[in-house]
Design an enzyme around this catalytic site. Structure first.
Site, PDB file in Angstrom:
ATOM      1  N   ASP A 214     -77.990 -37.155 100.698  1.00  0.00           N
ATOM      2  CA  ASP A 214     -79.237 -37.657 101.281  1.00  0.00           C
ATOM      3  C   ASP A 214     -79.031 -39.124 101.643  1.00  0.00           C
ATOM      4  OD1 ASP A 214     -82.139 -38.156 101.761  1.00  0.00           O
ATOM      5  OD2 ASP A 214     -82.378 -36.214 100.808  1.00  0.00           O
ATOM      6  N   HIS A 237     -77.245 -39.522 104.658  1.00  0.00           N
ATOM      7  CA  HIS A 237     -78.218 -39.637 105.742  1.00  0.00           C
ATOM      8  C   HIS A 237     -78.423 -41.078 106.196  1.00  0.00           C
ATOM      9  CE1 HIS A 237     -80.253 -35.553 104.524  1.00  0.00           C
ATOM     10  NE2 HIS A 237     -78.957 -35.440 104.819  1.00  0.00           N
TER      11      HIS A 237
END
Length: 393
Positions: A214, A237
């Site tokens: 993430d 991310h």
């Protein structure tokens, strides 16, 4: 021997004065019965050591020597009597794999302190593979380490591996410094943010490596005066501001400076994300500069239609994004649209400054990159690759 007392050692050529400070004391968890065999629950021994160290009226160090320590869960509470506390971790602290703990909010938590240092080249092992994809609770999977209501925090030379949820959660902290932190998890591990910051100010993250499933670093509501430098991010991310405007009004993130960072094969590079909702808020005074992108899918992104579930109502975001600067960002994009400013029609992005952007696309279907803008107002100077699409203010 009393505090600050000295003794003399005689030599032929003179005297050497050696001073000791009895106010400094090390509390070794082995003295409290820690087994360090990787199987026995050492939570009680470590917490008992913390209890005595916290009572010490001076500088205290809780020492976790080499070895593997199973810890089912621990809250290290302050305030403490001394001037500062050090948590020196040389070994590996392992999280349990029992599904019964998957619904807990936290695994390790430090709270209510003024002056805390975490160091020692040790590792927090969240053993997250046992929990990823098997979560059936209303709450997220537990984070590995949480810092709550702490002033003057220093964390350096610490590793966090395979967290079940967020690796490091920083909440309501003031004056925090993270250096030489290494965070790792597979790129398909869900919601394993590296460092998440909320309602905290004057936080510095420098010279660290973060690769997760993430956000490498996420700054949610209440993050102010955050400085990020020398961070390598990937997989993950990217570095994200938000999401803002989902559940609470007046979410604010401001005074964010990200510099000299490298993104490698990440889903996003530098991102600002807000929910399309009626909840108000603001992201302002933000700078991203001297950034290297290597095969990043969305190198530069403002997304005011953020909706990871895909079933959100289409409406304009009420979060104001303004005064955002992108300077000297270069490298390669793994998608043709390297710059996306998807801003709100009711609250357009204002004061966007783009200077010297050089992002190339080297895949088979062409070398050109492009940009896409909606309701984005600002100006561009210097290198414009991809070409600028901002509306002039």
């Amino acid at each position: 021997m009393t505090s600050n007392s000295c003794f003399k050692i005689g030599f032929i050529l003179g005297l050497v004065f050696v001073c000791t400070n009895a106010q400094e004391k090390v509390f070794n968890v082995h003295s409290y019965g820690a087994k360090a065999d990787g199987m026995t629950d050492d939570s009680k021994a470590i917490l008992n050591g913390w209890r005595d160290a916290c009572k010490w009226n001076g500088k205290a160090t809780l020492l976790i020597p080499l070895g593997e320590y199973m810890v089912n869960g621990a809250i290290f509470k302050g305030p403490c009597n001394g001037s500062a506390m050090t948590f020196e971790m040389k070994g590996v602290i392992k999280a349990p794999t029992d599904p019964k703990i998957f619904c807990n909010e936290y695994w390790i938590r430090f709270q209510y302190m003024n002056g805390l240092k975490i160091k020692g080249h040790g590792t927090f092992d969240g053993q997250g593979a046992c929990a990823w994809g098997k979560h059936q609770c209303a709450t997220p999977l537990p984070f590995t380490v949480g810092f709550y209501f702490i002033k003057n925090l220093i964390v350096h030379d610490i590793h966090s591996n395979n967290s079940k949820g967020v690796h490091i959660n920083v909440f309501n902290c003031t004056n925090g410094f993270f250096r030489h932190v290494k965070i790792t998890a597979p790129d398909d591990s869900p919601n394993t943010d590296g460092i998440r910051i909320g309602y905290s100010n004057n936080i510095h993250i420098v010279d660290s490596n973060i690769g997760t499933g993430d956000d490498c670093i996420s700054m949610v509501a209440g993050s102010q005066s955050i400085n990020i430098s020398g961070v390598t991010c990937g997989p993950g991310h990217g570095i994200s501001i938000g999401s803002l405007g989902k559940l609470s009004k007046n979410d604010v993130v401001k005074d964010i400076h990200t510099k000299n960072c490298t993104f490698i094969n990440t889903q996003n590079g530098v991102r600002i994300k807000t929910w399309a909702s009626s909840m108000t808020g603001m992201a302002t005074n933000i700078t991203f500069e001297d950034i290297i992108m290597i095969k990043v899918s969305n190198p530069i992104l403002i997304d005011q239609q953020y909706c990871p579930t895909g079933n959100c109502k289409k409406q304009g975001s009420s979060v104001q994004v303004k005064e955002v600067t992108y300077k000297n960002i270069r490298g390669s994009s793994s998608s043709k649209v390297a710059v996306i400013f998807d801003c709100s029609d009711s609250h357009p992005c204002n004061g966007i400054i783009v200077k010297d952007i050089n992002l190339v696309y080297n895949e088979r279907d062409g070398p050109a990159t492009s940009s896409a803008c909606e309701n984005a107002i600002g100006k561009a100077t210097g290198i414009e690759l991809p070409p600028n699409c901002l509306k002039k203010s």
